[in-house]
Write an enzyme that holds these catalytic residues in place. Structure first.
Site, PDB file in Angstrom:
ATOM      1  N   ASN A   1       3.560 -10.785  -6.204  1.00 14.48           N
ATOM      2  CA  ASN A   1       4.479 -10.699  -5.060  1.00 14.48           C
ATOM      3  C   ASN A   1       5.865 -10.177  -5.464  1.00 14.48           C
ATOM      4  O   ASN A   1       6.649  -9.753  -4.613  1.00 14.48           O
ATOM      5  CB  ASN A   1       4.620 -12.060  -4.361  1.00 14.48           C
TER       6      ASN A   1
ATOM      7  N   ASP B   1      -1.417 -17.710   3.691  1.00 13.20           N
ATOM      8  CA  ASP B   1      -1.408 -16.254   3.892  1.00 13.20           C
ATOM      9  C   ASP B   1      -1.311 -15.907   5.382  1.00 13.20           C
ATOM     10  O   ASP B   1      -1.784 -16.662   6.222  1.00 13.20           O
ATOM     11  CB  ASP B   1      -2.676 -15.646   3.268  1.00 13.20           C
TER      12      ASP B   1
END
Ligand code: IPE
Ligand code: IPE
Ligand code: MG
Length: 232
Positions: free
Chosen positions: A61, A13
């Site tokens: 996502n 991330d």
């Protein structure tokens, strides 16, 4: 190094923030992040880790802007083409897990080809979670088990039986889960499989997470005391 985890998993991330901090588009961070994948794969092989799994793209996502999603899929395709030799040279078996039905036919074909080419590699398994979410995994397992076993069969199932229907069937649960970029949440990742996983959170953004940071996480893990609910 002693007490090396058998399975290390990473929630990669911070790519967008890394790019933004440099005044660049988010995708620039994803490109830089590919180098961290290479570095951590190498570091894992060197340390004797048997399974390295990476959360590359979640089911959620897909809700990002189309241009970013397309670039991420392109990057995946490029990495598959560029890394064949490195994987084979290092004895790394490549596996993709997730909701493959949502991936393009060309990406699925490239994934299948690389999985076949590296199928006999035995030093380490690199698992890329693509279009994956933990809730999706549990739900698909329930549906598959019900279809195969029927209501009575499902009633008789143990937790171990159930794990055999998850996409991770046959893969040991992660011993260590690393999340980069300072976020401390699971974001719908391996919900079932992380029941007794040790978590290490790093403030480093993924494109800056390289071998030293990976090794530091292994050292943190080595100092942990895992009790599995028992008294020691
Ligand atoms: C991780 O970086 C990559 C993916 C989730 C695909 P992000 O793109 O989430 O970066 P931040 O969190 O916005 O900085
Ligand atoms: C988690 O990162 C998913 C991946 C790393 C692939 P996100 O950036 O999507 O997670 P949230 O939205 O911050 O929870
Ligand atoms: Mg993020």
């Amino acid at each position: 190094m002693n007490n090396v985890p058998q399975h290390v998993s990473i929630i990669m991330d911070g790519n967008g923030r890394w790019a933004k901090a440099r005044g660049k588009e988010r995708v620039y961070g994803h490109v830089a992040g590919v180098e961290s994948v290479r570095a951590c794969t190498e570091a894992a092989v060197e340390a004797g880790v048997k399974y390295l799994s990476l959360y590359a793209f979640s089911e959620e996502n897909w809700n990002r802007p189309e241009a970013e999603v397309n670039r991420l899929m392109e990057l995946m395709m490029e990495a598959i083409h560029n890394e064949v030799k490195t994987l084979l040279d290092n004895g790394v078996r490549f596996v993709v897990l997730g909701n493959r039905a949502r991936l393009s036919a060309s990406l699925n074909a490239a994934i299948d080809a690389l999985m076949e080419k590296t199928a006999a590699c035995a030093r380490m398994t690199l698992i890329v979670f693509l279009s994956y979410s933990g809730q999706w995994d549990i739900l698909q397992a329930v549906k598959k088990a019900a279809a195969e076993k029927g209501p009575e069969g499902v009633q008789a199932m143990t937790a171990d039986d159930f794990a055999g229907y998850l996409v991770t069937a046959g893969i040991p649960d992660p011993d260590l889960l690393i999340r980069t970029s300072g976020e401390q949440r699971i974001s719908n990742y391996l919900l079932w499989q992380c029941a007794y996983t040790e978590f290490v959170f790093s403030d480093v953004l993924w494109p800056d997470f390289r071998k030293p940071e990976f090794r530091a996480a292994l050292e943190t893990y080595a100092g942990r005391d895992r009790r599995y609910g028992k008294v020691k």
